[in-house]
Design a protein around this motif. Sequence first.
Motif, PDB file in Angstrom:
ATOM      1  N   THR A 126       3.700  -2.449  12.437  1.00 31.24           N
ATOM      2  CA  THR A 126       2.613  -3.409  12.639  1.00 31.24           C
ATOM      3  C   THR A 126       2.509  -3.904  14.093  1.00 31.24           C
ATOM      4  OG1 THR A 126       2.664  -4.093  10.336  1.00 31.24           O
ATOM      5  CG2 THR A 126       1.688  -5.626  11.883  1.00 31.24           C
ATOM      6  N   GLY A 137       5.848  -0.023   6.909  1.00 29.46           N
ATOM      7  CA  GLY A 137       4.566  -0.617   7.308  1.00 29.46           C
ATOM      8  C   GLY A 137       4.773  -1.765   8.281  1.00 29.46           C
ATOM      9  N   LEU A 177      -1.074   0.191   5.781  1.00 29.28           N
ATOM     10  CA  LEU A 177      -0.632  -1.207   5.781  1.00 29.28           C
ATOM     11  C   LEU A 177      -0.479  -1.710   7.211  1.00 29.28           C
ATOM     12  CD1 LEU A 177       0.508  -3.514   3.920  1.00 29.28           C
ATOM     13  CD2 LEU A 177       2.763  -2.611   4.454  1.00 29.28           C
ATOM     14  N   ALA A 178       0.194  -0.897   8.048  1.00 31.86           N
ATOM     15  CA  ALA A 178       0.392  -1.294   9.448  1.00 31.86           C
ATOM     16  C   ALA A 178      -0.954  -1.446  10.146  1.00 31.86           C
ATOM     17  CB  ALA A 178       1.258  -0.269  10.172  1.00 31.86           C
ATOM     18  N   ALA A 212       1.959   3.332   4.221  1.00 31.70           N
ATOM     19  CA  ALA A 212       2.597   2.463   5.213  1.00 31.70           C
ATOM     20  C   ALA A 212       1.765   2.411   6.489  1.00 31.70           C
ATOM     21  CB  ALA A 212       4.005   2.949   5.520  1.00 31.70           C
TER      22      ALA A 212
END
Lengths: 316, 268
Positions: free
Chosen positions: B147, B143, B85-86, B82
């Motif tokens: 962001t 994630g 992803l972020a 995560a």
Amino acid sequence: MNTIVTLLLRRLGISLVTLLLVSAVVFLITNLLPGDPAQEMLGQAATPEVVEALREKLGLNQPAHIRYLNWLGSLLSGSPGVSLANNMPVAELVADRLPRSLMLAGTTTVVAVPFALFVGIVAAMYHGRRADSIISTAVMFVVAVPEFLVATVAVLIFAVELGWLSAVSYAPQDPTLGQFLATYALPVLTLSLVLVGQMARMTRAALIEQLQQPYIEMAVLKGASPARVVLRHALPNAVGPIANAVALSLSYLMGGVVIIEVIFNYPGIASLMVDSVTNRDFPLLQACAMLFCTGYLILVLMADTAAILSNPKLRK
Amino acid sequence: MNKLYTRLGIAGSVGLSLAGLWLLISLFGPVLAPHGPGEIVDYEVFLPMSAEHPLGTDYLGRSVISRIMDGARFTVGIAFAAALLAALMGTGLGLFSAVSGKAVDESISRLMDALLSIPNKIFALVMIAAFGSSVPLLLLITGITYTPGVYRIARALAVNINQMDYIQVARARGEGRAYLALSEVLPNMIHPMLTDFGLRFVYVVLLLSSLSFLGLGVQPPNADLGSLVRENMSGLWEGAPAIMAPAAAIASLTIGVNLFIDSLRGRD
């Protein structure tokens, strides 16, 4: 004076626009899922006619932007629909729980802010010395672990080992002082601990930034004691940044209270929201989410207001 | 090794060792664990520590150490993915914003500001209510939650770097936006972004274990470290290791990574 008013109005405008965007995001996420809420509520056995009637009643046949505007209107007029889980008006459920959460948050604020200021100021006074590093390390430990751990350890120490307090809190209608302390002590203690960590860290940073200014060097050189340098010279100039730090840290309460209310079974707005997640009770969930976001935005707005008001460059 | 130790200091070395330990456990835990995570090893529940059961037994008589070694996979794995992803989404959007025109930059920034004004836990709760909480969804949800935070830092860095002379030169050379973003700006912001990645990892661990603690995170039969604390809550009154051990596990993971990152940042 006029520049300040313009700045504050501008800042308020930005907050309102952000709140509008937030409401759109919340609405979008909770309506993104494919599938038919009417069908889901009635189950597979329902006849198409019944489902259609419910769709009509819930306004699901209208296009998304119309539904969004309707929803926004109902939020603003204070009647955000009916809870799907128990058919009670959302406004009533919220009105029942909100004062309790505000009480919890308010008590925590009253306990945490003076203590955090004290800790932060002491750390800044002994900046770079042992007392400072002990405080900073302790703060790091508290901030780096999840709230439920702090709560669990607090329960273990105060309720299990020492047997002083009850681990489940419910507030009677008109509590006596003793009852009040017994029900609020553990939730407030846990929330305060994490809050103090964040706030003390930011207060220390704000003060230390002042301590690096030339006028502080001047005060040191003329022989002022470290305590006097911090309290008389640096502190008055750091009031703005510290007020900013306090308001920003308080916005942490919006998330922290979720865990604390659930772990102590506290009947507040956050435990209501967690229930609404479990039940997929969207009208209630949306209303709670908007409440939390509004509270958060208000605190951030207060933080920025403090920063604007305390900026001497804007004063005329 | 000695050189690394002096560079990191005591706190940083302790942090790195703890983080490394948890990385190893999350990679090899299920193989090394004495029992399977679901295996009932004793009829006695909430047993204290013993040679037979190093961290005692849980509320069903399962081996706590085996369950922690299995659960660490979920905590560390989901949090790592995560955070990655972020980092990718936030940095990508931040770079895109910085090298794009004012209109694009403004609209992305306003949207990210709006997302930032939703408290993380509230945002995650709304997403879980809408989408559910399987492991891939939890990864996606946590994630996305982080962001906007990455975006803000990445954009600020990228905007600063974008003012540099060598960017002007590259632009004058006629390089495209993608080249500018990836070959000129990105390499110069990679260090602060890596530090930020470490902090995001800690945040995701905190959020994820809090969600699991609420019963909204990793679902049975799987359990991450937060679920382990939750399911053994009834052992709290006995002070059972079944509840203290997973709690200590989370704390040592997050504090370890924090100490390590702090020591890295101290030198910047």
